[in-house]
Design an enzyme around this catalytic site. Structure first.
Site, PDB file in Angstrom:
ATOM      1  N   SER A  17       0.805  -1.226   0.000  1.00 57.35           N
ATOM      2  CA  SER A  17       0.000   0.000   0.000  1.00 57.35           C
ATOM      3  C   SER A  17       0.835   1.272   0.000  1.00 57.35           C
ATOM      4  O   SER A  17       0.501   2.233  -0.698  1.00 57.35           O
ATOM      5  CB  SER A  17      -0.938   0.009   1.211  1.00 57.35           C
ATOM      6  OG  SER A  17      -1.815  -1.090   1.156  1.00 57.35           O
ATOM      7  N   THR A  62      -5.787  -3.736   7.453  1.00 54.76           N
ATOM      8  CA  THR A  62      -5.477  -5.090   7.008  1.00 54.76           C
ATOM      9  C   THR A  62      -5.442  -6.043   8.194  1.00 54.76           C
ATOM     10  O   THR A  62      -5.778  -5.663   9.329  1.00 54.76           O
ATOM     11  CB  THR A  62      -4.155  -5.102   6.200  1.00 54.76           C
ATOM     12  OG1 THR A  62      -3.997  -6.384   5.592  1.00 54.76           O
ATOM     13  CG2 THR A  62      -2.944  -4.796   7.076  1.00 54.76           C
ATOM     14  N   LYS A  66      -9.550  -6.059  10.542  1.00 57.96           N
ATOM     15  CA  LYS A  66     -10.677  -5.639   9.691  1.00 57.96           C
ATOM     16  C   LYS A  66     -12.023  -5.720  10.414  1.00 57.96           C
ATOM     17  O   LYS A  66     -12.948  -4.986  10.080  1.00 57.96           O
ATOM     18  CB  LYS A  66     -10.716  -6.490   8.413  1.00 57.96           C
ATOM     19  CG  LYS A  66      -9.538  -6.222   7.490  1.00 57.96           C
ATOM     20  CD  LYS A  66      -9.628  -7.021   6.202  1.00 57.96           C
ATOM     21  CE  LYS A  66      -8.412  -6.774   5.334  1.00 57.96           C
ATOM     22  NZ  LYS A  66      -8.523  -7.437   4.015  1.00 57.96           N
ATOM     23  N   ASP A 102     -12.636  -4.347  -0.388  1.00 58.92           N
ATOM     24  CA  ASP A 102     -12.150  -5.695  -0.712  1.00 58.92           C
ATOM     25  C   ASP A 102     -13.134  -6.455  -1.589  1.00 58.92           C
ATOM     26  O   ASP A 102     -12.748  -7.111  -2.557  1.00 58.92           O
ATOM     27  CB  ASP A 102     -11.925  -6.512   0.572  1.00 58.92           C
ATOM     28  CG  ASP A 102     -10.582  -6.249   1.222  1.00 58.92           C
ATOM     29  OD1 ASP A 102      -9.662  -5.773   0.523  1.00 58.92           O
ATOM     30  OD2 ASP A 102     -10.445  -6.536   2.422  1.00 58.92           O
ATOM     31  N   GLY A 126     -11.097 -20.158   5.165  1.00 58.94           N
ATOM     32  CA  GLY A 126     -10.892 -19.107   6.154  1.00 58.94           C
ATOM     33  C   GLY A 126     -12.192 -18.437   6.551  1.00 58.94           C
ATOM     34  O   GLY A 126     -13.196 -18.516   5.822  1.00 58.94           O
ATOM     35  N   GLY A 129     -12.014 -11.432   8.179  1.00 59.69           N
ATOM     36  CA  GLY A 129     -12.597 -10.298   7.483  1.00 59.69           C
ATOM     37  C   GLY A 129     -12.508 -10.415   5.974  1.00 59.69           C
ATOM     38  O   GLY A 129     -13.434 -10.027   5.252  1.00 59.69           O
ATOM     39  N   ALA A 130     -11.388 -10.966   5.467  1.00 59.81           N
ATOM     40  CA  ALA A 130     -11.246 -11.133   4.017  1.00 59.81           C
ATOM     41  C   ALA A 130     -12.256 -12.143   3.502  1.00 59.81           C
ATOM     42  O   ALA A 130     -12.825 -11.971   2.419  1.00 59.81           O
ATOM     43  CB  ALA A 130      -9.822 -11.571   3.676  1.00 59.81           C
TER      44      ALA A 130
END
Length: 245
Positions: A17, A62, A66, A102, A126, A129-130
């Site tokens: 980033s 990240t 999140k 995302d 998983g 948050g992702a």
């Protein structure tokens, strides 16, 4: 005084980033803004960060914060509220508003990679948050999915429950975990790779290394693979639009 943007997370030394947004400021001719990495040992340090940088205008969030950052925010945009995870924070007149770019980045990238068809089925590896952002995109695209967790929980599969029947029924497998990220690039999620074939598409949200062990082992079985770099660029563009809208 400079406008401050930055990334909040833990273990940020290999972050994409800072380079991306610093170059963005240059190409856009913006000279009064900087982008910093804010590595927090715990999310409890977030308030101290806000106090130390009164000129904050926007943050990316990240792993692993999140979801944990949400109680510190004043409001969520509808998508972030639905997803239950935030990776972009906009500062609006002293208020902190949480957004999720995302799911938009993943959805756009997935549509470039995966031939979405009726009755498509996916596995999401998983539960963080992702994963929530990925699930929101899959639901929008009408792709049915099952979530895989290391721990036995109601409604979730464990890695040990991935039978030949399940593996044959899905065509898309998305790794939303950090497993395989540099410097532990010799690790991979424990799916039964021997059951993969040219019928499978493997999407790894990890982008460092460029080819993860998850991708490599899938490719050896004929599966098509992609890493998370395109998603990262696309979600960063959405974040930029959120900050500057």
């Amino acid at each position: 005084m400079e406008n401050v943007y930055g990334l909040v997370g833990y273990k940020l030394s290999h972050s994409f980033s800072q380079r991306y947004f610093t170059e963005k400021f240059l190409t856009e001719g913006i000279k009064d803004s900087v982008y910093h990495l804010f590595e927090l040992d715990t999310i409890d340090e977030f308030l101290g960060l806000l106090q130390a940088h009164p000129n904050l205008k926007g943050l990316n969030v990240t792993i692993p914060y999140k979801e944990a950052v949400i109680p510190f925010l004043d409001s969520l945009d509808p998508a972030a509220a639905r997803i239950g995870a935030v990776n972009v924070i906009k500062f609006e007149d002293g208020r902190l508003v949480g957004h999720n770019s995302d799911y938009q980045g993943f959805m756009q990238s997935l549509q470039h990679f995966y031939p979405c068809f009726p009755l498509s089925q996916a596995l999401v590896l998983g539960t963080g948050g992702a994963a929530k952002a990925v699930i929101a995109a899959l639901e929008y695209l009408n792709i049915s999915y099952r979530v895989v967790s290391r721990e036995k929980k109601p409604g979730l599969l464990t890695y040990g429950e991935l039978t030949p029947g399940i593996m044959a029924s899905v065509s898309l497998i998305v790794n939303t975990t950090p497993v395989g990220t540099f410097p532990k690039e010799d690790e991979a999620p424990t799916i039964p790779y021997e059951l993969l074939s040219s019928h499978h598409y493997l999407y790894d949200l990890v982008y460092n290394p460029a080819e993860t062990m998850f991708m490599k082992r899938g490719k050896e079985m004929g599966a098509k693979t992609i890493n998370g770099y395109e998603m990262l660029c696309l979600q960063a563009e959405v974040a930029w639009q959120i900050w500057h809208s």
